[in-house]
Design a protein around this motif. Structure first.
Motif, PDB file in Angstrom:
ATOM      1  N   MET A  47       7.854  -4.894 -36.705  1.00 30.31           N
ATOM      2  CA  MET A  47       7.492  -6.293 -36.923  1.00 30.31           C
ATOM      3  C   MET A  47       7.634  -6.678 -38.389  1.00 30.31           C
ATOM      4  N   LYS A  48       7.211  -5.797 -39.304  1.00 33.09           N
ATOM      5  CA  LYS A  48       7.321  -6.102 -40.734  1.00 33.09           C
ATOM      6  C   LYS A  48       8.774  -6.237 -41.171  1.00 33.09           C
ATOM      7  N   THR A  49       9.643  -5.435 -40.550  1.00 34.27           N
ATOM      8  CA  THR A  49      11.061  -5.485 -40.909  1.00 34.27           C
ATOM      9  C   THR A  49      11.650  -6.855 -40.603  1.00 34.27           C
ATOM     10  N   LEU A  62       5.125 -12.022 -31.527  1.00 29.59           N
ATOM     11  CA  LEU A  62       6.208 -12.715 -32.230  1.00 29.59           C
ATOM     12  C   LEU A  62       5.735 -14.085 -32.714  1.00 29.59           C
ATOM     13  N   ILE A  63       4.943 -14.772 -31.890  1.00 33.47           N
ATOM     14  CA  ILE A  63       4.384 -16.059 -32.302  1.00 33.47           C
ATOM     15  C   ILE A  63       3.483 -15.886 -33.514  1.00 33.47           C
ATOM     16  N   SER A  64       2.559 -14.938 -33.417  1.00 35.14           N
ATOM     17  CA  SER A  64       1.547 -14.766 -34.456  1.00 35.14           C
ATOM     18  C   SER A  64       2.140 -14.332 -35.787  1.00 35.14           C
ATOM     19  N   HIS A  65       3.136 -13.443 -35.752  1.00 34.47           N
ATOM     20  CA  HIS A  65       3.603 -12.806 -36.980  1.00 34.47           C
ATOM     21  C   HIS A  65       4.938 -13.335 -37.498  1.00 34.47           C
ATOM     22  N   GLN A  66       5.652 -14.122 -36.691  1.00 36.18           N
ATOM     23  CA  GLN A  66       6.951 -14.618 -37.150  1.00 36.18           C
ATOM     24  C   GLN A  66       7.138 -16.115 -36.916  1.00 36.18           C
ATOM     25  N   ILE A  67       7.006 -16.554 -35.683  1.00 33.89           N
ATOM     26  CA  ILE A  67       7.269 -17.961 -35.371  1.00 33.89           C
ATOM     27  C   ILE A  67       6.267 -18.870 -36.072  1.00 33.89           C
ATOM     28  N   ALA A  68       4.997 -18.479 -36.086  1.00 31.96           N
ATOM     29  CA  ALA A  68       3.977 -19.287 -36.755  1.00 31.96           C
ATOM     30  C   ALA A  68       4.237 -19.395 -38.255  1.00 31.96           C
ATOM     31  N   THR A  85      -1.219  -3.132 -35.295  1.00 36.74           N
ATOM     32  CA  THR A  85      -2.518  -3.015 -35.967  1.00 36.74           C
ATOM     33  C   THR A  85      -2.354  -3.516 -37.401  1.00 36.74           C
ATOM     34  N   LEU A  86      -1.751  -4.692 -37.528  1.00 31.79           N
ATOM     35  CA  LEU A  86      -1.410  -5.206 -38.851  1.00 31.79           C
ATOM     36  C   LEU A  86      -2.561  -5.933 -39.518  1.00 31.79           C
ATOM     37  N   ASP A  87      -3.557  -6.335 -38.754  1.00 27.78           N
ATOM     38  CA  ASP A  87      -4.699  -7.010 -39.356  1.00 27.78           C
ATOM     39  C   ASP A  87      -5.967  -6.637 -38.603  1.00 27.78           C
ATOM     40  N   GLN A  88      -7.072  -7.136 -39.088  1.00 30.22           N
ATOM     41  CA  GLN A  88      -8.363  -6.755 -38.524  1.00 30.22           C
ATOM     42  C   GLN A  88      -8.482  -7.166 -37.068  1.00 30.22           C
ATOM     43  N   ASP A  89      -7.921  -8.332 -36.713  1.00 31.94           N
ATOM     44  CA  ASP A  89      -8.002  -8.789 -35.326  1.00 31.94           C
ATOM     45  C   ASP A  89      -7.323  -7.812 -34.396  1.00 31.94           C
ATOM     46  N   ASP A  90      -6.186  -7.261 -34.833  1.00 29.12           N
ATOM     47  CA  ASP A  90      -5.481  -6.300 -33.995  1.00 29.12           C
ATOM     48  C   ASP A  90      -6.294  -5.018 -33.851  1.00 29.12           C
ATOM     49  N   VAL A  91      -7.005  -4.624 -34.913  1.00 31.46           N
ATOM     50  CA  VAL A  91      -7.839  -3.429 -34.824  1.00 31.46           C
ATOM     51  C   VAL A  91      -8.951  -3.635 -33.816  1.00 31.46           C
ATOM     52  N   LYS A  92      -9.576  -4.820 -33.864  1.00 38.62           N
ATOM     53  CA  LYS A  92     -10.621  -5.129 -32.886  1.00 38.62           C
ATOM     54  C   LYS A  92     -10.070  -5.076 -31.475  1.00 38.62           C
ATOM     55  N   GLN A  93      -8.857  -5.611 -31.301  1.00 36.51           N
ATOM     56  CA  GLN A  93      -8.262  -5.663 -29.967  1.00 36.51           C
ATOM     57  C   GLN A  93      -8.075  -4.279 -29.373  1.00 36.51           C
ATOM     58  N   LYS A  94      -7.959  -3.270 -30.228  1.00 34.61           N
ATOM     59  CA  LYS A  94      -7.749  -1.913 -29.737  1.00 34.61           C
ATOM     60  C   LYS A  94      -8.924  -1.402 -28.906  1.00 34.61           C
ATOM     61  N   LYS A  95     -10.084  -2.061 -29.036  1.00 35.66           N
ATOM     62  CA  LYS A  95     -11.235  -1.654 -28.246  1.00 35.66           C
ATOM     63  C   LYS A  95     -11.040  -1.948 -26.763  1.00 35.66           C
ATOM     64  N   SER A  96     -10.172  -2.864 -26.464  1.00 36.55           N
ATOM     65  CA  SER A  96     -10.056  -3.350 -25.088  1.00 36.55           C
ATOM     66  C   SER A  96      -8.607  -3.434 -24.681  1.00 36.55           C
TER      67      SER A  96
END
Length: 838
Positions: free
Chosen positions: A688-690, A629-635, A262-273
């Motif tokens: 993930m932040k670590t 991993l793609i979204s938060h590190q590889i990208a 839940t690191l950004d708004q998109d992840d918060v939205k995703q929690k709905k589904s």
């Protein structure tokens, strides 16, 4: 009186001959050995290459592949031959015809069967079969390579045929046909089309219940429904070799689970589904006005990439700005331009066009048909349009996305147009049947014909006016095209002139296709009128309508699946040849390392997977862990994360030539290594932040949920400690470890708990999720043999169920058909159950 079987079967053989001839004529290049140059199938080839090579070399089923996304189950790609005997029916029913003849033929045969069961007149059956198969959406699917989707669309009428036959009292034959058609539908395994078929079947069942209730025959309804439920259950069991394991796998993918982050708004939205993000799922939402493509193929501009001629407004504008005609023709011959100006933000390969005559006959059916079938067919039509509009009907579709079971697993709402594409054809055929069956007076039919003509003409005019006064002819792509044209033509003002010329071409296309549709409607209306006033025999009238339906659809279809869509094997394979960079990398004798190809779109292209163990790839069902991993590190190009994935090579475009070149990464960690420290993270976000700053070569970050399995363990590693890969395989990896201290080994393998097991010297060992997405194992001091095996029990259980149930289903189909023929032989003619009206 004994039935003349030869006389009865000859018309059906003739229909089969017509369908085969039409399919082969339309796909004539296959007779020269050519194949369709399908972009998506090239992706599939790359996705499956390692798994297929492994199977051919070892004879062992590949359960896992390392050719995409650093490793993933191969269930959705290739696992070798299945146990489902229904698999053979695809080839048998299509008479072993080549692709794509077989898909078009299957669609025609399937619809013809349904129309036979509905007892329509002969040429109506033929017309409906052709109209259904050659809907523009179907040929577009074939062109891009959505093969399983096309197979399942082709089978939808056959499923309906079996159900309707059962409700009509032919219980055994109907249930057998339902079981076989449904088993084939599930085997071909396009889950979104299966879902839409289920919606359609539920509407039919509700309609049947209401009808039988009114006729006071509910016992017959429940008897037929019970038998259909058994048939459907047996059909599901035949595909358990794929369904069970896919159900398990889905829980770990973007399609069926949700990220822990839940690191950004998109992840918060995703929690709905627990499925896809709603914005992602709503890609390719059809516009409400865009639905006019059913009637006018060029409505909203056809496709996002279309060739224009030098005589077009765009071409003439180029000439007026100084380009000579040869330059214009060369440019337009190489460059496809975006005529599409509809609501789908991602663009489109073409419209869903069912045919002007079919739309006209659909309207006529609404005025004439009295059967209870009309109402559930109309309900399916409305549901299909609403679902297809996606975000453009958000107040309904948002609710459905979050509450309708399984609906949030699917994207591209426009696919729901397969429902009205089917129902339009059925009702169109029904309308024509009402004209021919003698149940209406000539005066009534002429009146309804005139009303249908007025309504359809009003729709034509309405769609044109909507475009001119409300929608306009501007496209979302115009801003980027303006910049391109400005550079090409020497200034922004000239670029704007080119955009205006493009808008004129869009407008011209709309008017041309609107008049075209009007012509075909008038031909059909004229043929019906001539029959009604006794100026033409029914057979001639029906044949004229059939011919013009065919001409109408094939003219449009050729824009999307034409002779230029077919290529020979050599041309097809050219795009799959390794580049010099690929060949250079493949000289490395190391059996197992990974490659990150940045010369292409790394996460939307599986072509690098033809040659390497790939960091990227293409799959609509990636593991959530890896997507994170793609979204938060590889990208973000975190080299420590890429190193822990054993990214030994990068492929990048050369700055001067643009050609791909290989660059070796000397810092890749290898297949496994010992770490000296474990950092405990309280949750997935912290884990993930670590990774943003952690030295993953010496330390590992692990979520605290695994702390109990390691019991205050402190890893150690001496200066010579090492883990070495000794045997590489898709289902089994073997290593040797050496360390004078009790240590913690990190393996550059993607964590997947549903099937992977570890053994140290033959004894089970826990696999710990490490560095968010990798596997880690506590390893005793000394020298040891470590094995990792992937043996998902769910898959092998499914194989047994599928083998037994598919054999049983085919046996029951043969026995039921035999019994039906025996029963029919005892009767002078087939009679329908009393009071069950069509």
């Amino acid at each position: 009186m004994k039935q003349n079987w030869l006389k009865a079967i000859l018309p059906h053989l003739a229909a089969i001959g017509i369908f085969l001839l039409l399919a082969f004529v339309y796909c004539a290049p296959v007779l020269e050995g050519k194949i369709v140059n399908q972009s998506d199938m090239k992706n599939v080839r790359g996705m499956a290459k390692e798994a297929k090579d492994f199977y051919e070399a070892t004879g062992e089923r590949p359960m896992w592949t390392n050719s995409m996304f650093s490793g993933m189950p191969s269930y959705v790609i290739f696992t070798g031959p299945g146990a489902n005997k229904v698999a053979y029916m695809n080839r048998i029913i299509t008479l072993y015809t080549p692709d794509p003849v077989n898909m078009l033929f299957l669609a025609m045969i399937s619809m013809y069967l349904l129309l036979c069961i509905l007892d329509f007149k002969y040429w109506i059956r033929v017309m409906g079969a052709i109209a259904f198969a050659f809907c523009s959406y179907n040929v577009i699917l074939i062109d891009v390579g959505h093969i399983t989707k096309m197979y399942d669309i082709a089978l939808m009428p056959a499923v309906l045929a079996g159900i309707i036959l059962t409700y009509r009292g032919r219980l055994l034959t109907g249930a057998a046909l339902t079981a076989l058609a449904t088993a084939m539908l599930i085997y071909n395994n396009h889950l979104q089309i299966i879902y839409y078929t289920l919606i359609m079947v539920l509407c039919l069942a509700v309609g049947a219940f209401i009808h039988f209730f009114r006729e006071k025959q509910l016992p017959q309804f429940f008897k037929a429904s019970g038998l259909l439920a058994i048939a459907g259950g047996l059909a599901v069991l035949t595909s358990m070799d794929s369904l069970l394991i896919l159900r398990e796998y889905t829980d770990y993918t973007m399609r069926g689970s949700k990220s822990e982050l839940t690191l950004d708004q998109d992840d918060v939205k995703q929690k709905k589904s627990t499925g896809l993000e709603i914005e992602y799922a709503y890609d390719w939402s059809y516009g409400k006005a865009e639905s006019g493509t059913f009637l006018i193929p060029g409505y909203v501009g056809n496709s996002s990439g279309q060739r224009l001629s030098a005589s077009s407004n765009f071409g003439q504008q180029m000439i007026s700005l100084g380009a000579n005609e040869a330059q214009v023709e060369q440019f337009l011959g190489q460059q496809k331009l975006p005529l599409y100006y509809g609501a789908q933000s991602k663009g489109t390969s073409g419209p869903v066009y069912v045919g002007a005559i079919i739309c006209f006959l659909f309207v006529l059916s609404l005025l004439l048909v009295k059967s209870w079938h009309k109402w559930w067919l109309l309900a399916v039509t409305i549901i299909g349009f609403i679902l297809a509009w996606g975000k453009n009907m958000a107040f309904i579709n948002d609710f459905l996305f979050y509450h309708l079971p399984l609906y949030n697993k699917f994207r591209a709402p426009a696919q729901a147009l397969v429902l009205p594409s089917l129902t339009f054809v059925i009702l169109a055929c029904w309308g024509l049947q009402e004209v021919a069956n003698g149940k209406h007076t000539t005066q009534e039919l002429l009146k309804k014909l005139k009303e249908s003509l007025y309504i359809t003409a009003g729709c034509l005019l309405g769609f044109v006016l909507i475009s001119y006064f409300f929608v306009g002819f501007t496209s979302a792509s115009d801003a980027s095209m303006l910049q391109y044209f400005s550079q090409m033509m020497g200034g922004e003002e000239n670029g704007k002139l080119m955009i205006r010329a493009l808008e004129k071409d869009r407008s011209s296309l709309l008017l041309k296709d609107a008049f075209r549709s009007a012509f075909f409607i008038l031909v059909a209306a004229g043929a019906i009128w001539a029959f009604l006033v006794n100026k033409m025999k029914w057979q001639v009238s029906a044949l004229i309508i059939t011919v013009f339906v065919t001409i109408d659809l094939l003219q449009v279809d050729k824009n999307y699946l034409g002779s230029e869509s077919f290529v020979d094997d050599m041309s097809y394979m050219q795009d799959l040849q390794p580049s010099p960079a690929d060949l250079q990398i493949k000289q490395d004798p190391d059996p197992y390392y990974r490659v990150f190809n940045l010369a292409t779109n790394p996460f939307d292209d599986a072509s690098p997977s033809n040659f390497h163990k790939n960091i990227g790839g293409y799959s609509p069902a990636k593991l959530w862990l890896y997507q994170d991993l793609i979204s938060h590190q590889i990208a973000k190009n975190n080299m420590r994360v890429l190193n822990m994935l054993n990214t030994k090579y990068f492929i990048v475009p050369d700055q001067k030539t643009g050609q791909p070149v290989a660059q070796r990464n000397p810092d890749a960690y290898g297949n496994a290594w010992f770490v000296k420290d474990i950092v405990w993270a309280p949750d997935a976000n912290t884990e993930m932040k670590t990774l943003d700053y952690l030295n993953t070569r010496d330390s590992a970050v692990i979520d605290k949920r695994f702390e109990q399995q390691l019991a205050n363990f402190k890893p150690g590693a001496d200066s010579s400690a090492a883990i070495q890969l000794t045997k590489y395989g898709l289902n089994k990896l073997e290593y040797t470890s050496r360390n004078s201290q009790e240590g913690f080994g990190v393996f550059s393998e993607i964590y997947y708990p549903a099937g992977w097991e570890a053994f140290i010297d033959g004894k089970p060992a826990d696999i710990i999720r490490t560095d968010y997405a990798l596997r880690g194992i506590k390893i005793p001091a000394g020298e040891h043999k470590i094995e990792m095996k992937f043996e998902p029990k769910t898959f092998f259980t499914g194989l047994k169920i599928a083998g037994i149930s598919s054999t049983l289903l085919l046996l029951l189909v043969v026995l039921s058909l035999g019994w039906d023929f025996y029963q029919q032989g005892k009767q002078p003619e087939i009679t329908e159950t009393k009071n069950i009206k069509k």
